[in-house]
Design a protein around this motif. Structure first.
Motif, PDB file in Angstrom:
ATOM      1  N   LYS A 191       0.806  -1.431   0.314  1.00  0.00           N
ATOM      2  CA  LYS A 191       0.161  -0.033   0.108  1.00  0.00           C
ATOM      3  C   LYS A 191       1.121   1.398  -0.016  1.00  0.00           C
ATOM      4  O   LYS A 191       1.330   1.805   1.091  1.00  0.00           O
ATOM      5  N   ALA A 192       0.864   1.810  -1.360  1.00  0.00           N
ATOM      6  CA  ALA A 192       1.886   3.374  -0.972  1.00  0.00           C
ATOM      7  C   ALA A 192       0.768   4.790  -1.718  1.00  0.00           C
ATOM      8  O   ALA A 192       0.089   4.358  -2.271  1.00  0.00           O
ATOM      9  N   ILE A 193       0.840   5.537  -0.484  1.00  0.00           N
ATOM     10  CA  ILE A 193       0.517   7.014  -0.400  1.00  0.00           C
ATOM     11  C   ILE A 193       1.276   7.432  -1.226  1.00  0.00           C
ATOM     12  O   ILE A 193       2.758   7.827  -0.484  1.00  0.00           O
ATOM     13  N   PRO A 194       0.113   8.368  -2.163  1.00  0.00           N
ATOM     14  CA  PRO A 194       1.135   9.240  -2.591  1.00  0.00           C
ATOM     15  C   PRO A 194       0.670  11.175  -1.380  1.00  0.00           C
ATOM     16  O   PRO A 194      -0.345  11.343  -1.406  1.00  0.00           O
ATOM     17  N   MET A 195       2.291  11.544  -2.292  1.00  0.00           N
ATOM     18  CA  MET A 195       2.243  12.463  -0.580  1.00  0.00           C
ATOM     19  C   MET A 195       2.538  13.753  -1.184  1.00  0.00           C
ATOM     20  O   MET A 195       3.332  13.757  -2.408  1.00  0.00           O
ATOM     21  N   ALA A 196       2.162  15.067  -1.129  1.00  0.00           N
ATOM     22  CA  ALA A 196       2.574  16.150  -1.918  1.00  0.00           C
ATOM     23  C   ALA A 196       4.301  16.211  -1.962  1.00  0.00           C
ATOM     24  O   ALA A 196       4.988  15.355  -0.404  1.00  0.00           O
ATOM     25  N   ALA A 197       5.666  16.392  -2.611  1.00  0.00           N
ATOM     26  CA  ALA A 197       6.797  16.117  -2.350  1.00  0.00           C
ATOM     27  C   ALA A 197       7.390  17.661  -2.706  1.00  0.00           C
ATOM     28  O   ALA A 197       7.205  18.091  -3.876  1.00  0.00           O
ATOM     29  N   ASP A 198       8.807  17.438  -2.322  1.00  0.00           N
ATOM     30  CA  ASP A 198       9.687  18.425  -2.958  1.00  0.00           C
ATOM     31  C   ASP A 198      10.756  18.705  -4.291  1.00  0.00           C
ATOM     32  O   ASP A 198      10.033  16.666  -4.447  1.00  0.00           O
ATOM     33  N   THR A 199      10.818  18.883  -4.938  1.00  0.00           N
ATOM     34  CA  THR A 199      11.268  18.811  -6.288  1.00  0.00           C
ATOM     35  C   THR A 199      12.508  18.235  -6.083  1.00  0.00           C
ATOM     36  O   THR A 199      13.129  17.487  -6.969  1.00  0.00           O
ATOM     37  N   GLY A 200      13.717  18.950  -5.069  1.00  0.00           N
ATOM     38  CA  GLY A 200      15.219  18.413  -5.510  1.00  0.00           C
ATOM     39  C   GLY A 200      15.954  19.015  -6.390  1.00  0.00           C
ATOM     40  O   GLY A 200      15.576  19.361  -7.098  1.00  0.00           O
ATOM     41  N   PRO A 201      17.106  17.729  -6.629  1.00  0.00           N
ATOM     42  CA  PRO A 201      17.512  18.670  -7.655  1.00  0.00           C
ATOM     43  C   PRO A 201      16.299  17.477  -9.593  1.00  0.00           C
ATOM     44  O   PRO A 201      17.730  18.418 -10.442  1.00  0.00           O
ATOM     45  N   ILE A 202      15.722  17.149  -9.535  1.00  0.00           N
ATOM     46  CA  ILE A 202      14.892  17.358 -10.354  1.00  0.00           C
ATOM     47  C   ILE A 202      14.011  18.128 -10.835  1.00  0.00           C
ATOM     48  O   ILE A 202      14.592  18.567 -12.088  1.00  0.00           O
ATOM     49  N   GLY A 203      14.276  19.150 -10.503  1.00  0.00           N
ATOM     50  CA  GLY A 203      13.587  20.287 -10.485  1.00  0.00           C
ATOM     51  C   GLY A 203      11.619  20.253 -10.299  1.00  0.00           C
ATOM     52  O   GLY A 203      11.077  18.667 -10.652  1.00  0.00           O
ATOM     53  N   GLY A 204      11.076  21.207 -11.172  1.00  0.00           N
ATOM     54  CA  GLY A 204       9.978  21.672 -11.596  1.00  0.00           C
ATOM     55  C   GLY A 204       9.105  21.632 -10.089  1.00  0.00           C
ATOM     56  O   GLY A 204       9.588  21.563  -9.385  1.00  0.00           O
ATOM     57  N   ASP A 205       7.678  22.006 -10.414  1.00  0.00           N
ATOM     58  CA  ASP A 205       6.413  22.457  -9.076  1.00  0.00           C
ATOM     59  C   ASP A 205       5.325  21.773  -9.010  1.00  0.00           C
ATOM     60  O   ASP A 205       4.684  21.908  -7.657  1.00  0.00           O
ATOM     61  N   LEU A 206       5.548  20.678  -9.208  1.00  0.00           N
ATOM     62  CA  LEU A 206       4.875  19.611  -9.871  1.00  0.00           C
ATOM     63  C   LEU A 206       5.566  17.815  -8.750  1.00  0.00           C
ATOM     64  O   LEU A 206       5.934  17.512  -9.954  1.00  0.00           O
ATOM     65  N   SER A 207       5.113  17.563  -8.157  1.00  0.00           N
ATOM     66  CA  SER A 207       6.001  16.455  -7.818  1.00  0.00           C
ATOM     67  C   SER A 207       5.080  15.531  -6.408  1.00  0.00           C
ATOM     68  O   SER A 207       4.308  16.016  -5.518  1.00  0.00           O
ATOM     69  N   HIS A 208       4.980  14.177  -6.355  1.00  0.00           N
ATOM     70  CA  HIS A 208       4.120  13.757  -5.394  1.00  0.00           C
ATOM     71  C   HIS A 208       5.162  12.205  -5.378  1.00  0.00           C
ATOM     72  O   HIS A 208       6.181  11.661  -6.141  1.00  0.00           O
ATOM     73  N   GLU A 209       5.973  11.994  -4.139  1.00  0.00           N
ATOM     74  CA  GLU A 209       6.130  10.785  -4.072  1.00  0.00           C
ATOM     75  C   GLU A 209       5.493   9.381  -2.959  1.00  0.00           C
ATOM     76  O   GLU A 209       4.222   9.415  -2.268  1.00  0.00           O
ATOM     77  N   PHE A 210       5.432   8.452  -2.726  1.00  0.00           N
ATOM     78  CA  PHE A 210       4.666   6.948  -3.097  1.00  0.00           C
ATOM     79  C   PHE A 210       5.149   6.799  -2.108  1.00  0.00           C
ATOM     80  O   PHE A 210       6.003   5.989  -2.156  1.00  0.00           O
ATOM     81  N   ILE A 211       4.340   6.383  -0.870  1.00  0.00           N
ATOM     82  CA  ILE A 211       5.087   5.954   0.179  1.00  0.00           C
ATOM     83  C   ILE A 211       4.034   5.246   0.978  1.00  0.00           C
ATOM     84  O   ILE A 211       3.108   5.058   1.021  1.00  0.00           O
ATOM     85  N   ILE A 212       5.210   4.082   1.114  1.00  0.00           N
ATOM     86  CA  ILE A 212       4.612   3.234   2.083  1.00  0.00           C
ATOM     87  C   ILE A 212       5.065   2.992   3.836  1.00  0.00           C
ATOM     88  O   ILE A 212       6.376   3.451   4.183  1.00  0.00           O
ATOM     89  N   LEU A 213       4.241   2.740   4.363  1.00  0.00           N
ATOM     90  CA  LEU A 213       3.898   3.178   6.299  1.00  0.00           C
ATOM     91  C   LEU A 213       5.455   2.080   6.475  1.00  0.00           C
ATOM     92  O   LEU A 213       4.765   0.708   6.116  1.00  0.00           O
TER      93      LEU A 213
END
Ligand code: P5A
Length: 437
Positions: A191-213
């Motif tokens: 079960k991975a949950i999408p979460m708003a995230a920083d873009t770091g060295p890849i860049g851009g202004d829209l990004s989501h991390e998929f996270i497993i608890l």
């Protein structure tokens, strides 16, 4: 496969350098072996699990029309100088020179290389949209590689890249990948949950991390627990459904510490629904528009013949990290149970025998042949040791189903056990149909 023939260097001792359970288990069961700090060899058992994960990721990418290709691990520094990231990327980039003194590097990611390929071959809006991906080793000279395959220097990643004419079209590609990721992790039994995230060295202004608890995760997360209850079956890949899905996921609070807003969290999320815990980032998606296409002159003719920079996004899944993450999510109280789709074997047969009495081993061999005929991937534990040691070993190897040939076996019934459950007596036909399901 016979266990006696499998190259599986099991160690009894807990490896001292391993701080988290996935790292311990992977070393104990001989899934991986460190070759130098943050760099691992994948031994047969670990490699088999990783290949299963890779294949599911591949099938899900293919099913949304993404096309597989393969880019090299070694890249020329030239394209990174064009995009401006050669200096920005810092010490994580492993820089090397070839014998002619040319600057090369071991790719930490492939935005530049794919942009270079795309600009030389696609010129017209008519060829869009496109999604290309590969599954390839990456290298990041992490300052503190740790937790085994979770944060290492050399790791296996699926990286996809989308190309669209307009921002609106590009956001559709982003949503498509977003939904595809949810389905992919589901298929992996996670079960991975999408979460708003920083873009770091890849860049851009829209990004989501998929996270497993997981308590051992490196990301601190804050979420409304209702996000775990969203049922994916109600969505499909139509534009309207994808927008609805994105809206549903965005409306419920979920963020990593980088994006955490305490005020918002407390005002939007009922105390009883608040989850504050840790998680493992297994995927990360980005929309960065023309961040690479503009400096690298990746231009497309639009309908009116005007040249515009193509709009791009990139989408990563940590294939090798997922092996560790699946262990963190499924290894409890000394028992590992692989999710069925990624288990190294479908089932294991464990006969009780010794050198004076091989009757159960012979029975086991017959069952082994029968199951093989049905394309069931079966491991036969033909090692001569006592049953209690065998069970301890299989608690770690984690194959979810066991067929135990011992004192309880009857003429045509065998003890069949799903890890963490009570065993039952079943006929071979019943076992076959359970395993095929
Ligand atoms: C997206 C694809 C990217 O590199 N470029 C291409 C974008 N994103 S990312 O977040 O930096 O990495 C994608 C996923 O790779 C895994 N990962 C790692 N796994 C093991 N060890 C590492 N050092 C490591 N770094 C990244 C993560 O799962 C991440 O989500």
């Amino acid at each position: 496969m016979y266990l006696s023939q499998l190259f599986i260097p099991i160690t009894k001792d807990l490896p001292a350098e391993a701080k988290i359970k996935s790292h311990q288990l992977m070393l104990q069961t001989g899934m991986i072996r460190q070759s130098s700090a943050g760099i691992y060899s994948w031994l047969p058992l670990g490699f088999k699990v990783m290949k299963k994960i890779e294949q599911i990721v591949r099938e899900e990418q293919n099913s949304i029309g993404a096309q597989e290709m393969l880019m090299p691990t070694i890249q020329s520094a030239e394209i990174w100088k064009e995009s401006g990231r050669y200096d920005d990327y810092g010490e994580e980039m492993l820089r090397i020179k070839d014998r002619q003194g040319r600057d090369m590097l071991y790719g930490p990611t492939n935005e530049e290389l794919i942009t270079d390929i795309f600009r030389s071959s696609v010129k017209s809006y008519k060829s869009l949209p496109q999604i290309l991906y590969h599954i390839q080793w990456k290298f990041r000279d992490e300052i503190r590689p740790r937790f085994g395959v979770m944060r290492c220097k050399e790791f296996f990643m699926k990286d996809a890249y989308s190309f669209d004419l307009t921002d609106d079209e590009a956001k559709k590609s982003y949503n498509k990948m977003f939904f595809s990721y949810l389905k992919t992790f589901n298929r992996l039994g996670l079960k991975a949950i999408p979460m708003a995230a920083d873009t770091g060295p890849i860049g851009g202004d829209l990004s989501h991390e998929f996270i497993i608890l997981a308590e051992t995760g490196e990301s601190q997360i804050f979420a409304d627990k209702r996000i775990f209850e969203i049922n994916l079956d109600k969505y499909d890949f139509s534009d309207a459904s994808l927008s609805k899905m994105r809206k549903d996921f965005t409306e419920i609070y979920a963020a990593t510490d980088e994006k955490f807003d305490e005020k918002k969290f407390n005002s939007e999320v009922d105390k009883k629904n608040q989850i504050k815990t840790k998680g493992i980032e297994v995927g990360h998606i980005f929309y960065f528009g023309d961040k690479y296409s503009k400096p690298m002159n990746c231009l497309i003719d639009d309908k009116s013949g005007k040249k515009i920079s193509v709009k791009m996004g990139s989408y990563g899944i940590g294939v090798s990290r997922l092996v560790g993450a699946a262990i963190e999510a499924n290894y409890n109280n000394g028992i590992m149970k692989w999710p069925r789709p990624i288990s190294p074997f479908d089932t294991v047969i464990i006969p009780s025998f010794n050198k004076n009495n091989q009757e159960n081993l012979q029975k086991a061999e017959k069952i082994y042949q029968e199951l093989k005929k049905q394309n069931i991937d079966v491991l036969l534990d033909d090692v001569d040791e006592n049953m209690s040691n065998k069970f301890k070993k299989h608690d770690l190897i984690g194959i979810p189903f066991q067929i135990i040939i011992g004192s309880k076996s009857e003429e045509n019934k065998f003890e069949f056990k799903e890890l963490n459950s009570e065993s039952e007596m079943l006929s071979l036909e019943e076992i076959k149909s359970k395993l095929k399901r």
